[in-house]
Write a protein that holds these residues in place. Sequence first.
Motif, PDB file in Angstrom:
ATOM      1  N   THR A   1       2.350 -12.591   7.805  1.00  0.00           N
ATOM      2  CA  THR A   1       3.022 -13.575   6.970  1.00  0.00           C
ATOM      3  C   THR A   1       1.958 -14.457   6.328  1.00  0.00           C
ATOM      4  O   THR A   1       1.096 -14.997   7.025  1.00  0.00           O
ATOM      5  CB  THR A   1       3.980 -14.464   7.799  1.00  0.00           C
ATOM      6  N   LEU A   2       2.022 -14.589   5.000  1.00  0.00           N
ATOM      7  CA  LEU A   2       1.079 -15.415   4.240  1.00  0.00           C
ATOM      8  C   LEU A   2       1.782 -16.672   3.770  1.00  0.00           C
ATOM      9  O   LEU A   2       2.771 -16.605   3.034  1.00  0.00           O
ATOM     10  CB  LEU A   2       0.551 -14.629   3.031  1.00  0.00           C
ATOM     11  N   ASP A   3       1.271 -17.827   4.176  1.00  0.00           N
ATOM     12  CA  ASP A   3       1.748 -19.112   3.679  1.00  0.00           C
ATOM     13  C   ASP A   3       1.038 -19.350   2.352  1.00  0.00           C
ATOM     14  O   ASP A   3      -0.176 -19.514   2.306  1.00  0.00           O
ATOM     15  CB  ASP A   3       1.427 -20.222   4.680  1.00  0.00           C
ATOM     16  N   LEU A   4       1.800 -19.348   1.265  1.00  0.00           N
ATOM     17  CA  LEU A   4       1.191 -19.428  -0.062  1.00  0.00           C
ATOM     18  C   LEU A   4       0.541 -20.777  -0.349  1.00  0.00           C
ATOM     19  O   LEU A   4      -0.373 -20.853  -1.160  1.00  0.00           O
ATOM     20  CB  LEU A   4       2.232 -19.096  -1.126  1.00  0.00           C
TER      21      LEU A   4
ATOM     22  N   THR B   1      -0.901 -12.537  -4.373  1.00  0.00           N
ATOM     23  CA  THR B   1      -0.878 -13.863  -5.002  1.00  0.00           C
ATOM     24  C   THR B   1      -0.030 -13.947  -6.262  1.00  0.00           C
ATOM     25  O   THR B   1       0.271 -15.042  -6.717  1.00  0.00           O
ATOM     26  CB  THR B   1      -2.309 -14.340  -5.327  1.00  0.00           C
ATOM     27  N   THR B   2       0.340 -12.815  -6.847  1.00  0.00           N
ATOM     28  CA  THR B   2       1.169 -12.842  -8.050  1.00  0.00           C
ATOM     29  C   THR B   2       2.613 -13.030  -7.637  1.00  0.00           C
ATOM     30  O   THR B   2       3.096 -12.399  -6.700  1.00  0.00           O
ATOM     31  CB  THR B   2       1.014 -11.531  -8.856  1.00  0.00           C
ATOM     32  N   HIS B   3       3.290 -13.902  -8.352  1.00  0.00           N
ATOM     33  CA  HIS B   3       4.671 -14.204  -8.020  1.00  0.00           C
ATOM     34  C   HIS B   3       5.551 -13.886  -9.219  1.00  0.00           C
ATOM     35  O   HIS B   3       5.260 -14.284 -10.332  1.00  0.00           O
ATOM     36  CB  HIS B   3       4.830 -15.673  -7.642  1.00  0.00           C
ATOM     37  N   ASN B   4       6.611 -13.164  -8.950  1.00  0.00           N
ATOM     38  CA  ASN B   4       7.595 -12.907  -9.991  1.00  0.00           C
ATOM     39  C   ASN B   4       8.969 -12.976  -9.355  1.00  0.00           C
ATOM     40  O   ASN B   4       9.121 -13.366  -8.209  1.00  0.00           O
ATOM     41  CB  ASN B   4       7.335 -11.549 -10.661  1.00  0.00           C
ATOM     42  N   SER B   5       9.968 -12.591 -10.101  1.00  0.00           N
ATOM     43  CA  SER B   5      11.333 -12.716  -9.590  1.00  0.00           C
ATOM     44  C   SER B   5      11.697 -11.604  -8.606  1.00  0.00           C
ATOM     45  O   SER B   5      12.732 -11.664  -7.966  1.00  0.00           O
ATOM     46  CB  SER B   5      12.325 -12.710 -10.751  1.00  0.00           C
ATOM     47  N   VAL B   6      10.847 -10.599  -8.479  1.00  0.00           N
ATOM     48  CA  VAL B   6      11.120  -9.498  -7.558  1.00  0.00           C
ATOM     49  C   VAL B   6      10.697  -9.929  -6.160  1.00  0.00           C
ATOM     50  O   VAL B   6       9.551 -10.312  -5.937  1.00  0.00           O
ATOM     51  CB  VAL B   6      10.357  -8.222  -7.977  1.00  0.00           C
ATOM     52  N   THR B   7      11.626  -9.897  -5.209  1.00  0.00           N
ATOM     53  CA  THR B   7      11.286 -10.351  -3.862  1.00  0.00           C
ATOM     54  C   THR B   7      10.718  -9.237  -2.994  1.00  0.00           C
ATOM     55  O   THR B   7      10.088  -9.505  -1.991  1.00  0.00           O
ATOM     56  CB  THR B   7      12.504 -10.966  -3.159  1.00  0.00           C
ATOM     57  N   LEU B   8      10.921  -7.988  -3.366  1.00  0.00           N
ATOM     58  CA  LEU B   8      10.369  -6.868  -2.608  1.00  0.00           C
ATOM     59  C   LEU B   8       9.552  -6.007  -3.556  1.00  0.00           C
ATOM     60  O   LEU B   8      10.068  -5.487  -4.536  1.00  0.00           O
ATOM     61  CB  LEU B   8      11.489  -6.041  -1.970  1.00  0.00           C
ATOM     62  N   THR B   9       8.267  -5.904  -3.279  1.00  0.00           N
ATOM     63  CA  THR B   9       7.394  -5.123  -4.145  1.00  0.00           C
ATOM     64  C   THR B   9       7.227  -3.727  -3.570  1.00  0.00           C
ATOM     65  O   THR B   9       7.408  -3.511  -2.370  1.00  0.00           O
ATOM     66  CB  THR B   9       6.005  -5.776  -4.279  1.00  0.00           C
ATOM     67  N   PRO B  10       6.867  -2.770  -4.415  1.00  0.00           N
ATOM     68  CA  PRO B  10       6.603  -1.431  -3.889  1.00  0.00           C
ATOM     69  C   PRO B  10       5.452  -1.479  -2.887  1.00  0.00           C
ATOM     70  O   PRO B  10       4.633  -2.398  -2.917  1.00  0.00           O
ATOM     71  CB  PRO B  10       6.198  -0.632  -5.130  1.00  0.00           C
ATOM     72  N   LYS B  11       5.383  -0.494  -2.038  1.00  0.00           N
ATOM     73  CA  LYS B  11       4.303  -0.433  -1.061  1.00  0.00           C
ATOM     74  C   LYS B  11       2.977  -0.228  -1.780  1.00  0.00           C
ATOM     75  O   LYS B  11       2.915   0.441  -2.795  1.00  0.00           O
ATOM     76  CB  LYS B  11       4.566   0.693  -0.076  1.00  0.00           C
ATOM     77  N   ILE B  12       1.940  -0.842  -1.227  1.00  0.00           N
ATOM     78  CA  ILE B  12       0.600  -0.644  -1.770  1.00  0.00           C
ATOM     79  C   ILE B  12      -0.269   0.015  -0.704  1.00  0.00           C
ATOM     80  O   ILE B  12      -0.082  -0.197   0.483  1.00  0.00           O
ATOM     81  CB  ILE B  12      -0.041  -1.959  -2.267  1.00  0.00           C
ATOM     82  N   ARG B  13      -1.180   0.825  -1.168  1.00  0.00           N
ATOM     83  CA  ARG B  13      -2.099   1.529  -0.275  1.00  0.00           C
ATOM     84  C   ARG B  13      -3.513   1.098  -0.638  1.00  0.00           C
ATOM     85  O   ARG B  13      -3.853   1.014  -1.816  1.00  0.00           O
ATOM     86  CB  ARG B  13      -1.925   3.031  -0.469  1.00  0.00           C
ATOM     87  N   HIS B  14      -4.296   0.787   0.383  1.00  0.00           N
ATOM     88  CA  HIS B  14      -5.676   0.382   0.130  1.00  0.00           C
ATOM     89  C   HIS B  14      -6.541   0.675   1.344  1.00  0.00           C
ATOM     90  O   HIS B  14      -6.058   1.056   2.407  1.00  0.00           O
ATOM     91  CB  HIS B  14      -5.760  -1.096  -0.273  1.00  0.00           C
ATOM     92  N   ARG B  15      -7.846   0.484   1.158  1.00  0.00           N
ATOM     93  CA  ARG B  15      -8.822   0.755   2.202  1.00  0.00           C
ATOM     94  C   ARG B  15      -9.297  -0.533   2.862  1.00  0.00           C
ATOM     95  O   ARG B  15      -9.365  -1.578   2.224  1.00  0.00           O
ATOM     96  CB  ARG B  15     -10.034   1.480   1.610  1.00  0.00           C
ATOM     97  N   LEU B  16      -9.613  -0.412   4.128  1.00  0.00           N
ATOM     98  CA  LEU B  16     -10.313  -1.449   4.871  1.00  0.00           C
ATOM     99  C   LEU B  16     -11.723  -0.931   5.087  1.00  0.00           C
ATOM    100  O   LEU B  16     -11.917   0.257   5.349  1.00  0.00           O
ATOM    101  CB  LEU B  16      -9.655  -1.693   6.230  1.00  0.00           C
ATOM    102  N   VAL B  17     -12.694  -1.797   4.991  1.00  0.00           N
ATOM    103  CA  VAL B  17     -14.072  -1.399   5.243  1.00  0.00           C
ATOM    104  C   VAL B  17     -14.634  -2.299   6.329  1.00  0.00           C
ATOM    105  O   VAL B  17     -14.360  -3.498   6.360  1.00  0.00           O
ATOM    106  CB  VAL B  17     -14.927  -1.442   3.950  1.00  0.00           C
ATOM    107  N   PHE B  18     -15.405  -1.704   7.236  1.00  0.00           N
ATOM    108  CA  PHE B  18     -15.932  -2.413   8.396  1.00  0.00           C
ATOM    109  C   PHE B  18     -17.442  -2.545   8.295  1.00  0.00           C
ATOM    110  O   PHE B  18     -18.095  -1.771   7.588  1.00  0.00           O
ATOM    111  CB  PHE B  18     -15.507  -1.684   9.674  1.00  0.00           C
ATOM    112  N   PRO B  19     -18.019  -3.511   9.001  1.00  0.00           N
ATOM    113  CA  PRO B  19     -19.466  -3.749   8.895  1.00  0.00           C
ATOM    114  C   PRO B  19     -20.317  -2.503   9.155  1.00  0.00           C
ATOM    115  O   PRO B  19     -21.394  -2.365   8.570  1.00  0.00           O
ATOM    116  CB  PRO B  19     -19.731  -4.824   9.956  1.00  0.00           C
ATOM    117  N   ASP B  20     -19.833  -1.597   9.997  1.00  0.00           N
ATOM    118  CA  ASP B  20     -20.618  -0.398  10.289  1.00  0.00           C
ATOM    119  C   ASP B  20     -20.386   0.717   9.266  1.00  0.00           C
ATOM    120  O   ASP B  20     -20.888   1.825   9.427  1.00  0.00           O
ATOM    121  CB  ASP B  20     -20.326   0.114  11.707  1.00  0.00           C
TER     122      ASP B  20
END
Length: 159
Positions: free
Chosen positions: A56-59, A105-124
């Motif tokens: 949960t992100l508090d904006l 961070t983008t806000h619009n009138s749509v309360t449910l956005t499509p799923k997004i896929r992305h990568r996590l990168v670690f220090p190693d």
Amino acid sequence: PYTTLFRSADFEDGKCIRLYGSFQDVTKLKAQHEALRQANATIQELHSLANHGQWTLDLKSGLIRLSDSLQTILEMDCGDNEVHLEHLMERIHPEDRPHVRNALTTHNSVTLTPKIRHRLVFPDGRVKWVVKSIRTELDSDKKPLRKSGHAMEITHLLA
């Protein structure tokens, strides 16, 4: 089990002669508390087994509350389960940061956005893939209040 609540007492010659209060049987309450604790433990275990977590992100503050299982996926120890958005963005792959930041961070009138896929990168240098669902919660004036959702590690599905 009972709880006792004493409200007042009457004294004569320095001795207590009457107590006013109540006793409450809390057997059901304790059973409900234990059932809730067990249900929560089951949910945590399922999230862990599925490589799935909640956030949960508090904006206003930029603080993100992460479930224990999501902290495990992110390999972050947040202590009180909160981390600032900017600190979390460091874990996002640099090429994916603009897309993720925009979704968070983008806000619009749509309360449910499509799923997004992305990568996590670690220090190693290791990389994990995650998919996130994002829901925007609005206040009574229809202004964005917080974003929340689920994240699941899907690296094993892409191999």
